[in-house]
Structures are given as C-alpha cells and as structure tokens.
Design a protein around this motif. Sequence first.
Motif, mmCIF file in Angstrom:
data_model
loop_
_atom_site.group_PDB
_atom_site.id
_atom_site.type_symbol
_atom_site.label_atom_id
_atom_site.label_comp_id
_atom_site.label_asym_id
_atom_site.label_seq_id
_atom_site.Cartn_x
_atom_site.Cartn_y
_atom_site.Cartn_z
ATOM 1 N N VAL A 97 0.914 -0.965 -0.188
ATOM 2 C CA VAL A 97 -0.347 0.530 -0.017
ATOM 3 C C VAL A 97 0.834 1.348 -0.261
ATOM 4 C CG1 VAL A 97 -1.655 1.370 1.638
ATOM 5 C CG2 VAL A 97 -1.771 -1.022 1.095
ATOM 6 N N TYR A 98 0.692 2.282 -0.870
ATOM 7 C CA TYR A 98 1.641 3.298 -1.033
ATOM 8 C C TYR A 98 0.505 4.129 -0.836
ATOM 9 C CZ TYR A 98 4.472 0.304 -2.963
ATOM 10 O OH TYR A 98 5.409 -0.927 -3.413
ATOM 11 N N PRO A 99 0.589 5.009 0.361
ATOM 12 C CA PRO A 99 0.018 6.203 0.640
ATOM 13 C C PRO A 99 0.431 7.349 -0.239
ATOM 14 C CG PRO A 99 1.325 6.157 2.590
ATOM 15 C CD PRO A 99 1.903 4.945 1.660
ATOM 16 N N LEU A 100 -0.444 8.270 -0.915
ATOM 17 C CA LEU A 100 -0.085 9.524 -1.531
ATOM 18 C C LEU A 100 -1.195 10.534 -1.309
ATOM 19 C CD1 LEU A 100 -0.683 7.743 -4.927
ATOM 20 C CD2 LEU A 100 1.409 8.667 -3.639
ATOM 21 N N THR A 101 0.173 12.088 -1.275
ATOM 22 C CA THR A 101 -0.830 12.827 -1.363
ATOM 23 C C THR A 101 -0.449 13.639 -2.314
ATOM 24 O OG1 THR A 101 -0.672 13.668 0.894
ATOM 25 C CG2 THR A 101 -0.756 15.467 0.528
ATOM 26 N N ILE A 102 -1.960 13.633 -3.145
ATOM 27 C CA ILE A 102 -1.924 13.695 -4.661
ATOM 28 C C ILE A 102 -3.308 15.197 -4.578
ATOM 29 C CG2 ILE A 102 -1.628 11.876 -5.745
ATOM 30 C CD1 ILE A 102 -4.712 11.432 -6.397
ATOM 31 N N ASP A 103 -3.381 15.938 -5.931
ATOM 32 C CA ASP A 103 -3.968 17.105 -6.155
ATOM 33 C C ASP A 103 -5.555 16.190 -6.925
ATOM 34 O OD1 ASP A 103 -5.991 18.692 -8.935
ATOM 35 O OD2 ASP A 103 -4.054 19.736 -7.932
ATOM 36 N N PRO A 104 -6.895 16.654 -6.643
ATOM 37 C CA PRO A 104 -8.072 15.494 -6.064
ATOM 38 C C PRO A 104 -7.809 15.572 -7.737
ATOM 39 C CG PRO A 104 -8.708 17.164 -5.104
ATOM 40 C CD PRO A 104 -6.914 17.711 -5.428
ATOM 41 N N ARG A 105 -7.789 16.042 -8.601
ATOM 42 C CA ARG A 105 -8.030 15.853 -10.299
ATOM 43 C C ARG A 105 -6.510 14.371 -11.301
ATOM 44 N NH1 ARG A 105 -5.864 21.028 -12.815
ATOM 45 N NH2 ARG A 105 -4.569 20.892 -10.768
ATOM 46 N N GLN A 106 -6.265 14.253 -10.135
ATOM 47 C CA GLN A 106 -5.091 12.962 -10.392
ATOM 48 C C GLN A 106 -5.770 11.672 -9.623
ATOM 49 O OE1 GLN A 106 -1.618 14.446 -8.469
ATOM 50 N NE2 GLN A 106 -0.633 13.990 -10.286
ATOM 51 N N GLU A 107 -6.756 11.881 -9.417
ATOM 52 C CA GLU A 107 -7.744 10.141 -8.512
ATOM 53 C C GLU A 107 -7.526 9.265 -9.062
ATOM 54 O OE1 GLU A 107 -9.947 8.775 -5.203
ATOM 55 O OE2 GLU A 107 -10.503 10.930 -5.211
ATOM 56 N N GLU A 108 -8.352 10.368 -10.260
ATOM 57 C CA GLU A 108 -8.404 8.786 -11.175
ATOM 58 C C GLU A 108 -7.707 8.005 -12.052
ATOM 59 O OE1 GLU A 108 -12.101 8.403 -15.196
ATOM 60 O OE2 GLU A 108 -11.847 10.254 -14.034
ATOM 61 N N GLY A 109 -7.057 9.063 -12.252
ATOM 62 C CA GLY A 109 -6.225 8.466 -13.745
ATOM 63 C C GLY A 109 -4.398 7.420 -12.435
ATOM 64 N N LEU A 110 -5.088 7.748 -11.122
ATOM 65 C CA LEU A 110 -3.750 6.672 -10.308
ATOM 66 C C LEU A 110 -4.566 5.835 -10.702
ATOM 67 C CD1 LEU A 110 -2.251 9.714 -7.800
ATOM 68 C CD2 LEU A 110 -1.092 7.832 -9.543
ATOM 69 N N ARG A 111 -5.696 5.795 -10.596
ATOM 70 C CA ARG A 111 -6.487 4.672 -9.786
ATOM 71 C C ARG A 111 -6.519 3.759 -11.013
ATOM 72 N NH1 ARG A 111 -8.063 4.410 -4.501
ATOM 73 N NH2 ARG A 111 -8.190 6.658 -2.863
ATOM 74 N N LYS A 112 -6.848 4.543 -11.539
ATOM 75 C CA LYS A 112 -6.959 3.271 -13.618
ATOM 76 C C LYS A 112 -5.223 2.748 -13.507
ATOM 77 C CE LYS A 112 -10.402 5.455 -16.180
ATOM 78 N NZ LYS A 112 -11.302 7.000 -16.572
ATOM 79 N N ALA A 113 -4.302 3.998 -13.392
ATOM 80 C CA ALA A 113 -3.542 2.686 -13.535
ATOM 81 C C ALA A 113 -2.916 1.929 -12.722
ATOM 82 C CB ALA A 113 -1.706 4.274 -13.734
ATOM 83 N N ALA A 114 -3.500 2.466 -11.679
ATOM 84 C CA ALA A 114 -2.588 0.794 -10.800
ATOM 85 C C ALA A 114 -3.992 -0.247 -10.984
ATOM 86 C CB ALA A 114 -3.247 1.533 -9.505
ATOM 87 N N LYS A 115 -5.257 -0.286 -11.429
ATOM 88 C CA LYS A 115 -5.799 -1.419 -12.221
ATOM 89 C C LYS A 115 -4.880 -1.685 -13.016
ATOM 90 C CE LYS A 115 -9.618 -0.418 -10.190
ATOM 91 N NZ LYS A 115 -11.885 -0.125 -10.873
#
Length: 97
Positions: free
Chosen positions: A15-33
């Motif tokens: 598990v990697y805790p990240l502090t991000i701009d809210p606009r990045q969330e969808e892209g990061l979650r899709k990339a992780a999947k």
Amino acid sequence: MEDKLKIKISIADRVYPLTIDPRQEEGLRKAAKKIEAMIKQFEQSYAVRDKQDVLAMCALQFAAQTEQKDIDKSEEMQKAEDKLRSLNDLLQKHMAS
C-alpha cells in the motif's frame, strides 16, 4: 489553491499512501488497476513469482507502449506535414496560373 487529497494505492501487495491533487485521483486509480491486471497476467503466463521481476516487466511494458505511441504520433505528424506541403504546392501552382 485546491486542497490536497490523501489516498492509498495498492500495487503488488503493498500500500502506497499518496498526497495528490484531486484531479489526479482517477488516473492514478486506473493506472494502479492496469498494473495489478498486468501483474496477474505476467504471473499466470510466465509463472513468475518474484514481485521485483514482475514489476520490472510491467514497467518495461508501459514504457514500451509510451514510446510506441510517441513514434506513431511522430509518423502521423510527418504524414500530415507531407500532405499539407502537397496541398500548399498545389495552391501555389494554381495561384501562379
């Protein structure tokens, strides 16, 4: 200034805790999947159990895809430029007549 969002992304059983701009969330979650799906595919197809090897293979796959997209885009740009030059030449010939 937008507030930062704290999320947790799981990749390869970590598990990697990240502090991000809210606009990045969808892209990061899709990339992780995508990474997780690719890990599963490599583990099944090649009987690879070492996460380091699987992650290296995933990184290579993603990097190769990115490079190929850049190559394809460059080739498409060259074709478009060639077509524009041809059109410009035709216009110049007609204007000179």
